[in-house]
Write an enzyme that holds these catalytic residues in place. Structure first.
Site, PDB file in Angstrom:
ATOM      1  N   GLU A 162       1.097  -0.992  -0.061  1.00  0.00           N
ATOM      2  CA  GLU A 162      -0.009   0.081  -0.135  1.00  0.00           C
ATOM      3  C   GLU A 162       0.948   1.258  -0.143  1.00  0.00           C
ATOM      4  OE1 GLU A 162      -2.578   0.276   3.303  1.00  0.00           O
ATOM      5  OE2 GLU A 162      -3.550  -1.791   2.854  1.00  0.00           O
TER       6      GLU A 162
ATOM      7  N   ASP B 180      -5.655   7.813  11.406  1.00  0.00           N
ATOM      8  CA  ASP B 180      -4.173   7.636  11.627  1.00  0.00           C
ATOM      9  C   ASP B 180      -3.700   7.950  13.003  1.00  0.00           C
ATOM     10  OD1 ASP B 180      -3.276   6.047   9.368  1.00  0.00           O
ATOM     11  OD2 ASP B 180      -3.751   7.872   8.136  1.00  0.00           O
TER      12      ASP B 180
END
Ligand SMILES: Cc1ncc(COP(=O)(O)O)c(C=O)c1O
Lengths: 256, 602
Positions: free
Chosen positions: A45, A56
């Site tokens: 990714e 995140d």
């Protein structure tokens, strides 16, 4: 992406590595991808930095900020990927928040991502309900739009999402944001089992996976693992070798 | 949606005042409200095309009725005498037959009428066209009656019409003496009556323009990580349910009254009016709310909703600290767990509020990331919510975030605009010509504007923060300088660079220091219904001094942006016009900034 299904059929587990594109400079991107594919990861990714990455945790956010400080943009990452002079042997998936894509233009993004050799896209703040913003363009370019399911995804939606899943399903193993954890919650196994039963494509566990103990706990209930923060941090600290045992723990077949 | 008929009109200005009604009535029978066919024709020309024009007759001949229908022309005929069924059948337009109700037996007669609609009234005393007396609506309950052809009349006024509608759910309500003063129609009462009768339903028709659900035009939506989707959907359902629950609304209004101290005055600012030399200036006094700003209106609503959903933990973000204080206050009141994220920079400039939150028992988390201001605080609050979503409600402080937040916050803040509308009608007998409010995320402005959005004659102006100037890189002028983008769960307008990275905003006012603007404002900016102007730090500071000295009201820095913009607007307005300013909050929290920036003030 077909390769992922074949891997599953062969009974092997996938290891998907997440990297922050441009952390350490854009020239690191190619190096990191080459290193990882040589090391036997299944897919990579490629994370695009964003100013407000609400899904995140601190590790990936900090990596994103380092990349932003170096002037990294979605466009620069796609350009760099188009210039790779080595053979890309594993599927590459672009992971980006929605806003840079909207700004770049959804259609143009899918075209350029295709040219850059990507096979799929993950957009953590684009829920299934709004996928129309991107999916039609992705389809035109034969890019798969990877869906996420989580511990809080309710049954009826889970079925809806999985019915349409392509490539692989990203099963989020924590109720929270990305980042390393000591332990995973007990109910994760039952969750991934359920997802795996319903999913037509391989199911990979991600968020919080950073140790062999996590892999051992979930090995029988998933088709693979996605490791982000641990890899990002190891690259940043120039000690990626430390992650080799974890990659091996996933990818080397276990005789059970 | 119940329709409204204003009956017995005789003068031009009253027909105009009834422009938001569905029907107007002219009385052709002997009565103090009687008009000639020619007069009715003249008056009728002033009404909207889709307005029903209804003629009221008592035992008139077919020819008489037919002539009026053709001349005015009438779209309906209302009969109050003993007209035979043959006559009713001959009339070309729909017919309303009126009945006086004394007893349950009278109700029986209603069902035998062959007319299209039946009008019920109290028994007449002075003339047969309606008495103005209230009859007992309960007679209409529990009887077999088609309410879709029911028109309710008799003693209605602005105070009882809501109750009458909810008790009898009629097709239409009909009022005449209830909107009169000393035997003559009264424009203010006409508008107040329509407002009361249609208030809620007017909002509902506006909501229909949000399509699909959760979008205002192209803005809005639910752009959140999958982990939050369940919570967002649950909230959407819970709010929908609460919104339509009278008990919930009652409780919310109870706290607004007993705890916040509403309703707040609409103060006539005589000295500002004089100093600016333009329109009459009115101030909507949100500064008088408990905790000092409008934020508490929303905090109470959401805290009640959180409890209804079984959540007793609250997370919030705050910029100026006003929302943080409001949330901490309400959490103390309801004994809820409270954590507030606040940017490091804002903690510095709003120390007093930080201390207030702590004193109230909240945990204040300093956010050092990014510019250490509101945007970063929202990011952290969202992350906290993702992690604690099962038992925590995110009490967002502005008309931002994923659906249903922008709609819900707007609804809770709409009390500002609703009160203002009622108050200005009472004081001035008409709607204002312009309304100014400051916009950070947009909650006080949307709460003020929303009840006026359908009133085309009212200009709506939002004042955003120009910081050091919109041509510098230190501003928060999202509507002047921003573009479409996704931030904090919604498609809206944001300040961003070419790569789609969100930029840092700058404003002296912590509450306006945000690089986005809620989705409904983005939509209203695009369709031109609201105009947005940018005010610099210096202009805002000058307004702080001006308002303090002219009116004895020290405004919050955010509010000062609205004052400065209002002053500009006033330059091009005249003495017979009315300008309303939303005073979103008081300046106590900004005293340290004022002391520093206005040093040497004499
Ligand atoms: C007094 C005051 N007015 C206005 C605002 C701006 O917020 P909004 O645009 O949501 O009304 C704030 C925010 O902190 C405030 O404290």
């Amino acid at each position: 992406m077909k390769r992922l299904a074949e891997l599953k059929q062969a009974g092997h587990k996938a290891f998907v590595a997440y990297i922050m594109a441009g952390d350490g400079g854009i020239e690191k991107l190619g190096e990191q991808i080459q290193y990882l594919q040589e090391r036997g990861v299944t897919a990579i990714e490629v994370g695009i930095p964003f100013s407000d990455p609400v899904a995140d945790g601190p590790t990936i956010e900090a990596a994103g900020n380092r990349a932003l400080d170096k002037g990294i943009t979605l466009e620069k990452v796609l350009d760099e990927m188009q210039r790779f002079d080595f053979e890309v042997k594993v599927p590459l998936v672009i992971m980006t928040y929605l806003n840079p894509v909207i700004r770049f233009g959804a259609e143009r993004f899918t075209q350029e991502a295709k040219k850059a050799g990507a096979s799929g896209v993950i957009i953590p703040d684009l829920p299934f309900e709004h996928r129309q913003l991107i999916e039609p363009f992705a389809k035109q370019q034969e890019l798969v739009l990877i869906q996420l399911v989580t511990l809080t995804t309710i049954e009826s939606r889970l079925e809806e999402i999985l019915k349409q899943a392509e490539g692989f399903v990203y099963a989020v193993t924590v109720t929270g944001i990305t980042g390393t954890r000591d332990d995973l919650a007990e109910e994760v196994g039952a969750f991934t089992r359920k997802v795996r039963e319903l999913s037509p494509v391989p199911v990979y566990a991600g968020f919080g996976i950073s140790k062999e103990s996590h892999v051992n706990m979930l090995r029988d209930d998933v088709d693979g693992f996605i490791v982000g923060s641990a890899i990002v941090q190891a690259f940043h600290e120039d000690r990626i070798e430390d992650l080799e045992p974890l990659i091996d723990a996933v990818t080397i077949p276990h005789s059970v | 949606m119940t329709r409204v008929k204003i009956c017995g009109l005789m003068e031009e200005q009253h027909v105009k005042a009834a422009s938001q009604a569905d029907a107007i009535g002219f009385v052709f029978a002997p009565s103090k409200r009687r008009v000639s066919v020619e007069r009715a024709q003249e008056l009728s020309r002033l009404a909207n095309n889709d307005m029903q024009r209804i003629g009221v007759f008592v035992n008139a001949s077919y020819e008489e009725i037919d002539e009026a229908v053709k001349t005015v022309p009438l779209t309906m005929v209302q009969l109050h005498g003993d007209e035979p069924d043959e006559l009713i059948r001959r009339i070309d337009v729909p017919v309303i037959q009126a009945f006086s109700i004394r007893s349950p037996d009278d109700v029986e007669k209603l069902n035998n009428s062959i007319a299209d609609y039946i009008l019920v009234d109290a028994p007449g005393t002075d003339y047969r066209g309606g008495s103005g007396h209230v009859f007992d609506w309960s007679l209409l309950e529990n009887v077999n009656l088609d309410h879709s052809r029911l028109i309710l009349a008799g003693g209605l006024n602005k105070d009882n019409v809501q109750a009458a509608i909810s008790q009898t759910t009629p097709f239409m309500v009909d009022v005449s003496s209830g909107v009169e003063t000393a035997g003559r129609k009264d424009e203010v009462k006409i508008q107040q009556f329509i407002l009361q009768a249609k208030g809620d339903s007017m909002e509902r028709t506006q909501e229909k323009t949000i399509d699909p659900v959760g979008f205002f035009g192209r803005y809005g939506g639910q752009f959140v990580p999958e982990t939050l989707m369940k919570a967002v959907k649950e909230l959407e359902a819970a709010y929908e349910d609460a919104k339509n629950d009278d008990e919930f609304q009652k409780e919310y209004h109870h706290y607004l009254k007993e705890y916040v101290g509403r309703e707040q005055p609409l103060t006539f600012a005589a000295r500002m009016t004089e100093a600016w030399g333009g329109p009459k200036i009115y101030l909507k006094r949100e500064d008088l709310n408990h905790t000092g700003a409008h934020k508490v209106n929303n905090a109470i609503g959401q805290a009640l909703l959180a409890q209804r959903m079984g959540k007793r933990k609250i997370v919030a973000e705050t910029g100026a600290g006003q929302h943080g204080v409001a949330t901490a206050t309400i959490c103390a009141l309801f004994d809820l767990d409270c954590v507030v994220f606040m940017g490091e920079e804002d903690i510095k400039r709003q120390q007093l509020n930080v201390f207030r939150m702590k004193l109230l028992g909240a945990r204040v988390e300093s956010v050092t990331k990014g510019s250490g201001t509101l945007k970063d605080a929202v990011n952290e609050a969202l992350r906290y919510w993702v992690t604690n979503v099962e038992d925590t409600h995110y009490l967002i402080g502005s008309a931002l975030g994923p659906h249903p937040f922008p709609t819900m916050v707007r609804d809770f803040q709409s009390v500002i605009g609703k009160e203002t509308k009622r108050q200005i009608l009472e004081k001035e007998g008409r709607l204002p010509d312009a309304i100014v409010a400051c916009v950070g995320g947009g909650s006080n402005a949307i709460g003020m504007f929303h009840p006026f959005v359908e009133d085309a004659s009212v200009r709506l102006i939002g004042a955003e923060a120009a910081g050091a100037g919109v041509d510098t890189d230190r501003h928060a002028a999202t509507l002047t300088k921003g573009s479409e983008g996704v931030l904090h769960g919604a498609m809206m307008k944001i300040l961003q660079d070419d790569a789609g990275q969100v930029q840092e905003a700058h404003s002296i006012s912590a509450g306006l220091d945000y690089p986005g603007i809620g989705p409904e404002h983005a939509h209203l900016a695009d369709n031109g219904r609201v105009t947005y102007e940018a005010i610099t730090d210096d202009e805002a500071l000058a307004s702080v001094i001006e308002m303090s000295r002219l009116e004895g009201i020290i405004p919050a820095l955010e509010t000062a942006h609205a004052i400065a913009e209002a002053k500009k607007q006033a330059q091009s307005m005249t003495a017979d016009e009315v300008l309303v300013i939303c005073v979103s909050g008081r300046g106590d929290k900004d005293m340290a900034t004022y002391a520093e920036k206005l040093e040497g003030l004499s």
